[in-house]
Motif scaffolding. Structure first.
Motif, mmCIF file in Angstrom:
data_model
loop_
_atom_site.group_PDB
_atom_site.id
_atom_site.type_symbol
_atom_site.label_atom_id
_atom_site.label_comp_id
_atom_site.label_asym_id
_atom_site.label_seq_id
_atom_site.Cartn_x
_atom_site.Cartn_y
_atom_site.Cartn_z
ATOM 1 N N GLU A 153 41.078 71.967 19.912
ATOM 2 C CA GLU A 153 41.763 71.132 18.936
ATOM 3 C C GLU A 153 43.183 70.756 19.349
ATOM 4 O O GLU A 153 43.872 70.059 18.617
ATOM 5 N N GLY A 154 43.634 71.222 20.525
ATOM 6 C CA GLY A 154 44.976 70.876 20.932
ATOM 7 C C GLY A 154 45.445 71.703 22.107
ATOM 8 O O GLY A 154 44.693 72.509 22.670
ATOM 9 N N ALA A 155 46.691 71.481 22.490
ATOM 10 C CA ALA A 155 47.299 72.210 23.603
ATOM 11 C C ALA A 155 48.768 72.452 23.294
ATOM 12 O O ALA A 155 49.449 71.579 22.765
ATOM 13 N N GLY A 156 49.246 73.640 23.626
ATOM 14 C CA GLY A 156 50.646 73.968 23.432
ATOM 15 C C GLY A 156 51.270 74.459 24.722
ATOM 16 O O GLY A 156 50.580 74.999 25.582
ATOM 17 N N TRP A 157 52.564 74.251 24.867
ATOM 18 C CA TRP A 157 53.255 74.724 26.064
ATOM 19 C C TRP A 157 54.740 74.859 25.761
ATOM 20 O O TRP A 157 55.230 74.409 24.724
ATOM 21 N N VAL A 168 60.734 65.982 18.976
ATOM 22 C CA VAL A 168 59.782 64.874 18.978
ATOM 23 C C VAL A 168 58.802 65.034 17.824
ATOM 24 O O VAL A 168 58.293 66.139 17.586
ATOM 25 N N ARG A 169 58.532 63.935 17.129
ATOM 26 C CA ARG A 169 57.510 63.897 16.087
ATOM 27 C C ARG A 169 56.728 62.605 16.259
ATOM 28 O O ARG A 169 57.202 61.526 15.920
ATOM 29 N N VAL A 170 55.528 62.721 16.784
ATOM 30 C CA VAL A 170 54.667 61.559 17.016
ATOM 31 C C VAL A 170 53.328 61.821 16.332
ATOM 32 O O VAL A 170 52.752 62.898 16.489
ATOM 33 N N THR A 171 52.839 60.851 15.590
ATOM 34 C CA THR A 171 51.555 61.011 14.910
ATOM 35 C C THR A 171 50.648 59.830 15.193
ATOM 36 O O THR A 171 51.106 58.710 15.438
ATOM 37 N N ASP A 172 49.357 60.110 15.179
ATOM 38 C CA ASP A 172 48.327 59.066 15.223
ATOM 39 C C ASP A 172 48.512 58.121 16.409
ATOM 40 O O ASP A 172 48.531 56.903 16.259
ATOM 41 N N ALA A 173 48.643 58.704 17.603
ATOM 42 C CA ALA A 173 48.851 57.910 18.815
ATOM 43 C C ALA A 173 47.717 58.172 19.803
ATOM 44 O O ALA A 173 47.275 59.312 19.963
ATOM 45 N N ARG A 227 56.355 50.472 25.429
ATOM 46 C CA ARG A 227 55.417 50.270 24.319
ATOM 47 C C ARG A 227 54.795 51.570 23.810
ATOM 48 O O ARG A 227 54.025 51.550 22.855
ATOM 49 N N GLN A 228 55.118 52.708 24.446
ATOM 50 C CA GLN A 228 54.519 53.971 24.040
ATOM 51 C C GLN A 228 55.358 54.674 22.980
ATOM 52 O O GLN A 228 56.551 54.415 22.835
ATOM 53 N N LYS A 229 54.735 55.595 22.261
ATOM 54 C CA LYS A 229 55.477 56.449 21.332
ATOM 55 C C LYS A 229 56.113 57.630 22.058
ATOM 56 O O LYS A 229 57.121 58.162 21.609
ATOM 57 N N ALA A 230 55.503 58.049 23.175
ATOM 58 C CA ALA A 230 56.054 59.145 23.978
ATOM 59 C C ALA A 230 55.433 59.113 25.356
ATOM 60 O O ALA A 230 54.310 58.630 25.544
ATOM 61 N N GLY A 284 41.804 58.834 25.186
ATOM 62 C CA GLY A 284 41.310 57.899 24.194
ATOM 63 C C GLY A 284 41.311 58.439 22.779
ATOM 64 O O GLY A 284 41.053 57.700 21.827
ATOM 65 N N ALA A 285 41.628 59.734 22.617
ATOM 66 C CA ALA A 285 41.652 60.345 21.287
ATOM 67 C C ALA A 285 42.992 60.109 20.613
ATOM 68 O O ALA A 285 44.026 59.967 21.273
ATOM 69 N N LYS A 286 42.996 60.097 19.297
ATOM 70 C CA LYS A 286 44.240 60.044 18.532
ATOM 71 C C LYS A 286 44.855 61.451 18.498
ATOM 72 O O LYS A 286 44.156 62.427 18.212
ATOM 73 N N VAL A 287 46.140 61.545 18.808
ATOM 74 C CA VAL A 287 46.822 62.838 18.849
ATOM 75 C C VAL A 287 48.114 62.796 18.052
ATOM 76 O O VAL A 287 48.683 61.732 17.795
ATOM 77 N N ASP A 288 48.561 63.983 17.669
ATOM 78 C CA ASP A 288 49.906 64.190 17.141
ATOM 79 C C ASP A 288 50.660 65.038 18.155
ATOM 80 O O ASP A 288 50.071 65.953 18.756
ATOM 81 N N LEU A 289 51.926 64.762 18.364
ATOM 82 C CA LEU A 289 52.763 65.500 19.312
ATOM 83 C C LEU A 289 54.016 65.968 18.592
ATOM 84 O O LEU A 289 54.758 65.151 18.031
ATOM 85 N N PHE A 290 54.249 67.267 18.598
ATOM 86 C CA PHE A 290 55.403 67.848 17.913
ATOM 87 C C PHE A 290 56.134 68.799 18.862
ATOM 88 O O PHE A 290 55.507 69.453 19.700
ATOM 89 N N THR A 291 57.441 68.885 18.706
ATOM 90 C CA THR A 291 58.215 69.884 19.437
ATOM 91 C C THR A 291 59.079 70.659 18.444
ATOM 92 O O THR A 291 59.505 70.128 17.416
ATOM 93 N N ASP A 292 59.324 71.914 18.780
ATOM 94 C CA ASP A 292 60.200 72.780 17.986
ATOM 95 C C ASP A 292 60.985 73.628 18.965
ATOM 96 O O ASP A 292 60.433 74.566 19.564
ATOM 97 N N GLU A 293 62.249 73.280 19.145
ATOM 98 C CA GLU A 293 63.065 73.882 20.198
ATOM 99 C C GLU A 293 62.324 73.730 21.528
ATOM 100 O O GLU A 293 62.021 72.608 21.923
ATOM 101 N N ARG A 294 61.969 74.819 22.208
ATOM 102 C CA ARG A 294 61.313 74.672 23.516
ATOM 103 C C ARG A 294 59.805 74.486 23.421
ATOM 104 O O ARG A 294 59.156 74.121 24.411
ATOM 105 N N ASP A 295 59.233 74.728 22.263
ATOM 106 C CA ASP A 295 57.779 74.664 22.117
ATOM 107 C C ASP A 295 57.310 73.224 21.897
ATOM 108 O O ASP A 295 57.936 72.461 21.157
ATOM 109 N N ALA A 296 56.204 72.895 22.540
ATOM 110 C CA ALA A 296 55.558 71.583 22.350
ATOM 111 C C ALA A 296 54.108 71.818 21.965
ATOM 112 O O ALA A 296 53.452 72.737 22.476
ATOM 113 N N LEU A 297 53.612 70.992 21.071
ATOM 114 C CA LEU A 297 52.233 71.102 20.610
ATOM 115 C C LEU A 297 51.634 69.719 20.490
ATOM 116 O O LEU A 297 52.181 68.839 19.824
#
Length: 303
Positions: A153-157, A168-173, A227-230, A284-297
């Protein structure tokens, strides 16, 4: 247990021992491995001539497998994109077959997305990831097993310390991208997806930072990056700096330059590329991308 179909749409398999180890490891995990009858063919540097490799893609699509996994990357898919059986590939995806690979397979991912709008995966290859003499990476195995079980369902790093203030807060991209060199080679063709407001991820191997910058410049001047969100950068590996000539010019220089050129955030550290630890990414999938300090999801939910 999954039915895994191994095929070779790009370069010839030179390391037969790694190929055999990869098959045995997948079988030891409980999977049924079916090997395409041309998987070990060789024509010049390719895994068979163009017609042979096109036919192998068709057989992978017709196999009914849960996973269609490439043996290796290299070069060759851009040559055969006009001949790929896109209707058969789309039918296979709709029936549940997940096409998985990386590197040269980027051409397949982008072409299928451009032609059908359907999801394929950037992930491991048989020889590189399941066939090394050392044991495969635990994270890579876990992500692959999640795909098999339809649970990913996702990846974190974790990002570098210097990036902690970049939130970063990106949704539905739409998530798209892959190998930078291959992606750039598709610009101006029918196989380059016209993705706006997406999340573009990139990686490469054996490319000096100045060549990475040059390819990014091409995407920049073509209007793709703005043209990208991120933009998410994975691993860029196996290059050699020349201190006496580069004079401090390095990969971080390129990242800083890129950030100065575009408004979309540039996120680094994605565990993907020509490295042992790699997540699987649904192109090709729709994703959300979030960061919190050093964490990215990056989250795509259940596909």
């Amino acid at each position: 247990m999954a039915h895994i179909y191994v095929f070779s749409p790009s370069s010839a398999v030179r390391d037969k021992a790694a190929f055999r180890r990869g098959v045995k490891r997948l079988q030891a995990l409980g999977h049924e491995v079916e090997i395409d009858n041309a998987a070990l063919d060789c024509h010049m540097r390719f895994a068979g001539d163009d017609a042979t490799r096109i036919a192998s893609v068709g057989r992978a699509a017709a196999s009914g497998a849960d996973i269609a996994l490439i043996s290796r990357g290299g070069y060759g898919l851009t040559r055969i994109l006009p001949g790929l059986p896109y209707k058969a590939i789309a039918k296979a995806i709709d029936s549940g077959t997940q096409f998985v690979g990386l590197s040269d397979f980027t051409a397949f991912n982008q072409a299928v997305l451009a032609k059908t709008g359907l999801i394929t995966w950037q992930g491991p290859a048989l020889g590189e990831d399941f066939g090394p003499q050392t044991e495969p990476d635990d994270i890579t195995l876990a992500c692959f097993e999640d795909l098999v079980a339809e649970q990913g369902e996702g990846a974190g790093w974790q990002r570098p310390k210097a990036e902690a203030t970049l939130q970063v807060r990106v949704t539905d991209a739409v998530l798209w991208g892959g190998n930078l060199s291959v992606l750039v080679s598709l610009l101006g063709t029918p196989y380059f997806p016209p993705i706006d407001k997406g999340v573009l991820f990139l990686e490469d191997v054996g490319e000096h930072p100045y060549r990475i910058e040059r390819m990014l410049t091409q995407l920049l001047h073509a209007g793709v990056l703005a043209r990208q969100k991120a933009v998410v950068l994975g691993q860029f590996t196996n290059f050699k700096l020349v201190p006496t000539h580069d004079k401090g010019f390095k990969l971080s220089t390129v990242v800083g330059w890129l950030r100065s050129q575009i408004k979309p955030p540039v996120v680094t550290g994605l565990p993907f590329g020509h490295v042992p630890t790699k997540v699987l990414l649904p192109v090709g999938a729709k994703v959300d991308l979030f960061t919190d300090e050093r964490d990215a999801l990056m989250v795509w939910g259940h596909i």
